[in-house]
Scaffold this motif. Structure first.
Motif, PDB file in Angstrom:
ATOM      1  N   LEU A   1       7.739  13.579  57.056  1.00  0.00           N
ATOM      2  CA  LEU A   1       6.542  12.778  57.310  1.00  0.00           C
ATOM      3  C   LEU A   1       6.249  11.781  56.196  1.00  0.00           C
ATOM      4  CD1 LEU A   1       4.358  15.615  58.839  1.00  0.00           C
ATOM      5  CD2 LEU A   1       5.148  13.561  60.045  1.00  0.00           C
ATOM      6  N   ALA A   2       6.926  11.917  55.070  1.00  0.00           N
ATOM      7  CA  ALA A   2       6.779  10.929  54.000  1.00  0.00           C
ATOM      8  C   ALA A   2       7.290   9.571  54.446  1.00  0.00           C
ATOM      9  CB  ALA A   2       7.539  11.389  52.754  1.00  0.00           C
ATOM     10  N   HIS A   3       8.169   9.552  55.436  1.00  0.00           N
ATOM     11  CA  HIS A   3       8.782   8.307  55.898  1.00  0.00           C
ATOM     12  C   HIS A   3       8.505   8.021  57.375  1.00  0.00           C
ATOM     13  CE1 HIS A   3      10.940   8.341  52.091  1.00  0.00           C
ATOM     14  NE2 HIS A   3      11.288   9.592  52.342  1.00  0.00           N
ATOM     15  N   HIS A   4       7.705   8.871  58.024  1.00  0.00           N
ATOM     16  CA  HIS A   4       7.424   8.707  59.445  1.00  0.00           C
ATOM     17  C   HIS A   4       5.965   9.045  59.710  1.00  0.00           C
ATOM     18  CE1 HIS A   4      11.748   9.623  59.104  1.00  0.00           C
ATOM     19  NE2 HIS A   4      11.893   8.807  60.121  1.00  0.00           N
ATOM     20  N   GLU A   5       5.315   8.226  60.531  1.00  0.00           N
ATOM     21  CA  GLU A   5       3.929   8.522  60.890  1.00  0.00           C
ATOM     22  C   GLU A   5       3.845   9.784  61.736  1.00  0.00           C
ATOM     23  OE1 GLU A   5       0.008   6.421  62.979  1.00  0.00           O
ATOM     24  OE2 GLU A   5       1.986   5.464  63.143  1.00  0.00           O
ATOM     25  N   TRP A   6       4.765   9.898  62.689  1.00  0.00           N
ATOM     26  CA  TRP A   6       4.830  11.054  63.578  1.00  0.00           C
ATOM     27  C   TRP A   6       6.205  11.691  63.459  1.00  0.00           C
ATOM     28  CZ3 TRP A   6       0.033  11.832  64.687  1.00  0.00           C
ATOM     29  CH2 TRP A   6      -0.822  10.755  64.925  1.00  0.00           C
ATOM     30  N   LEU A   7       6.398  12.845  64.028  1.00  0.00           N
ATOM     31  CA  LEU A   7       7.655  13.558  63.843  1.00  0.00           C
ATOM     32  C   LEU A   7       8.833  12.881  64.520  1.00  0.00           C
ATOM     33  CD1 LEU A   7       6.507  17.279  64.180  1.00  0.00           C
ATOM     34  CD2 LEU A   7       7.157  16.044  62.111  1.00  0.00           C
ATOM     35  N   ALA A   8       8.600  12.242  65.659  1.00  0.00           N
ATOM     36  CA  ALA A   8       9.726  11.698  66.424  1.00  0.00           C
ATOM     37  C   ALA A   8       9.458  10.270  66.889  1.00  0.00           C
ATOM     38  CB  ALA A   8      10.031  12.595  67.614  1.00  0.00           C
ATOM     39  N   GLY A   9       9.014   9.425  65.983  1.00  0.00           N
ATOM     40  CA  GLY A   9       8.787   8.023  66.318  1.00  0.00           C
ATOM     41  C   GLY A   9       7.373   7.756  66.769  1.00  0.00           C
ATOM     42  N   HIS A  10       6.998   8.300  67.916  1.00  0.00           N
ATOM     43  CA  HIS A  10       5.647   8.165  68.451  1.00  0.00           C
ATOM     44  C   HIS A  10       5.033   9.564  68.608  1.00  0.00           C
ATOM     45  CE1 HIS A  10       6.241   3.885  69.288  1.00  0.00           C
ATOM     46  NE2 HIS A  10       7.422   4.202  69.796  1.00  0.00           N
ATOM     47  N   TYR A  11       3.719   9.603  68.681  1.00  0.00           N
ATOM     48  CA  TYR A  11       3.020  10.867  68.922  1.00  0.00           C
ATOM     49  C   TYR A  11       3.578  11.513  70.184  1.00  0.00           C
ATOM     50  CZ  TYR A  11      -0.941  14.023  69.835  1.00  0.00           C
ATOM     51  OH  TYR A  11      -1.737  15.114  70.076  1.00  0.00           O
ATOM     52  N   SER A  12       3.918  12.796  70.100  1.00  0.00           N
ATOM     53  CA  SER A  12       4.641  13.438  71.193  1.00  0.00           C
ATOM     54  C   SER A  12       4.322  14.928  71.263  1.00  0.00           C
ATOM     55  CB  SER A  12       6.153  13.259  71.000  1.00  0.00           C
ATOM     56  OG  SER A  12       6.603  14.045  69.900  1.00  0.00           O
ATOM     57  N   ILE A  13       4.970  15.588  72.218  1.00  0.00           N
ATOM     58  CA  ILE A  13       4.801  17.031  72.336  1.00  0.00           C
ATOM     59  C   ILE A  13       5.310  17.758  71.088  1.00  0.00           C
ATOM     60  CG2 ILE A  13       4.781  17.097  74.854  1.00  0.00           C
ATOM     61  CD1 ILE A  13       7.749  17.906  74.767  1.00  0.00           C
ATOM     62  N   ALA A  14       6.214  17.130  70.335  1.00  0.00           N
ATOM     63  CA  ALA A  14       6.695  17.742  69.092  1.00  0.00           C
ATOM     64  C   ALA A  14       5.566  17.839  68.070  1.00  0.00           C
ATOM     65  CB  ALA A  14       7.861  16.941  68.522  1.00  0.00           C
ATOM     66  N   ASP A  15       4.754  16.796  67.968  1.00  0.00           N
ATOM     67  CA  ASP A  15       3.606  16.823  67.063  1.00  0.00           C
ATOM     68  C   ASP A  15       2.602  17.877  67.506  1.00  0.00           C
ATOM     69  OD1 ASP A  15       4.099  14.423  65.232  1.00  0.00           O
ATOM     70  OD2 ASP A  15       4.307  13.537  67.223  1.00  0.00           O
ATOM     71  N   ILE A  16       2.331  17.933  68.799  1.00  0.00           N
ATOM     72  CA  ILE A  16       1.375  18.903  69.322  1.00  0.00           C
ATOM     73  C   ILE A  16       1.828  20.324  69.006  1.00  0.00           C
ATOM     74  CG2 ILE A  16       0.421  19.890  71.449  1.00  0.00           C
ATOM     75  CD1 ILE A  16       0.475  17.025  72.616  1.00  0.00           C
ATOM     76  N   ALA A  17       3.097  20.618  69.266  1.00  0.00           N
ATOM     77  CA  ALA A  17       3.609  21.975  69.083  1.00  0.00           C
ATOM     78  C   ALA A  17       3.539  22.404  67.628  1.00  0.00           C
ATOM     79  CB  ALA A  17       5.048  22.052  69.599  1.00  0.00           C
ATOM     80  N   ASN A  18       3.990  21.559  66.720  1.00  0.00           N
ATOM     81  CA  ASN A  18       3.977  21.922  65.306  1.00  0.00           C
ATOM     82  C   ASN A  18       2.556  21.987  64.760  1.00  0.00           C
ATOM     83  OD1 ASN A  18       6.857  22.023  63.888  1.00  0.00           O
ATOM     84  ND2 ASN A  18       6.964  20.505  65.538  1.00  0.00           N
ATOM     85  N   TRP A  19       1.708  21.051  65.170  1.00  0.00           N
ATOM     86  CA  TRP A  19       0.344  21.014  64.651  1.00  0.00           C
ATOM     87  C   TRP A  19      -0.442  22.267  65.024  1.00  0.00           C
ATOM     88  CZ3 TRP A  19      -4.577  21.180  66.720  1.00  0.00           C
ATOM     89  CH2 TRP A  19      -5.618  20.835  65.849  1.00  0.00           C
ATOM     90  N   ALA A  20      -0.248  22.751  66.253  1.00  0.00           N
ATOM     91  CA  ALA A  20      -1.016  23.914  66.700  1.00  0.00           C
ATOM     92  C   ALA A  20      -0.769  25.126  65.807  1.00  0.00           C
ATOM     93  CB  ALA A  20      -0.662  24.244  68.148  1.00  0.00           C
TER      94      ALA A  20
END
Length: 237
Positions: free
Chosen positions: A144-163
């Motif tokens: 995340l030091a080099h990316h705003e979101w985990l996979a380019g754009h806000y996605s289910i990957a962000d939701i899953a890890n954040w929860a």
């Protein structure tokens, strides 16, 4: 219409957040895990593994989906949102989703068991799972030091890890010294759909905090579930 079978856990909130983000109409069916409602025949017909969450998509012929990661993929593909359509973009999302499913969730889950619920305190087990959870957080922070979101754009990957990351205090895992993870955590927490999702259903205690208010009842229920699982396993040996 979708029926969501769930409880106030990180895996349950992953799906309620996604449903809120996608704006899909759904009915909430909250299962009392401490009473074993997830093991009743009517729910096992939906999820043979007897775990939450699960959904039934009534618009698709009462199609049932279990496993939180599989549900997130299904909802993203159903709506064409929260996951890119191109092969590389989709792969990036799935890589980080699997990172949570195979790493963050299991390690934090075990940290919770040994840190909060297990009847016998085992320091080596607590240290092992908390340390591995922290290592995974450091992987996220570096990315995340080099990316705003985990996979380019806000996605289910962000939701899953954040929860799961949001509950780090309950697992006894610090995030001091991880500024990029904190920035990402706070950005997701500020989203209105996320705020609604973590209230569907609301937890008896705030798992994002380490205070003890209301935690005794929650811990006793969780401890009884741990012991129930051990007894069931022993009876099958």
């Amino acid at each position: 219409m979708i029926t969501l079978y769930t409880a106030a856990t990180p895996n349950g909130h992953k799906v309620s957040i996604a449903l809120e983000e996608l704006g899909l109409p759904y009915a909430l069916k909250v299962l009392d895990l401490s009473q074993g409602e997830q093991k009743r025949p009517e729910f096992l017909a939906i999820n043979p593994n007897g775990r939450i969450p699960a959904i039934v998509d009534h618009d698709a012929g009462d199609f049932a989906v279990f496993e939180s990661g599989a549900i997130l993929i299904y909802l993203a593909e159903k709506t064409g949102r929260l996951m890119p359509a191109d092969a590389k973009g989709r792969s990036r999302v799935l890589q980080w989703l699997m990172f949570q499913m195979g790493g963050v969730g299991p390690m934090m889950g075990q940290a919770n068991v040994f840190y909060r619920y297990f009847p016998t305190r085992i320091p080596a087990a607590i240290e092992r799972y908390q340390a591995e959870s922290r290592r995974l957080f450091e992987v996220l922070d570096t990315h995340l030091a080099h990316h705003e979101w985990l996979a380019g754009h806000y996605s289910i990957a962000d939701i899953a890890n954040w929860a799961w990351v949001r509950t780090h205090r309950w697992s006894g895992v610090p995030i001091e010294g991880l500024p990029h993870l904190k920035r990402w955590r706070d950005a997701i927490r500020a989203r209105p759909a996320v705020q609604r999702g973590i209230e569907r259903p609301p937890a008896k205690i705030d798992l994002s905090r380490d205070g003890e208010a209301g935690s005794r009842e929650f811990s006793e229920q969780a401890r009884s579930m741990v012991m129930m699982g051990r007894t069931s396993q022993e009876s099958q040996q």
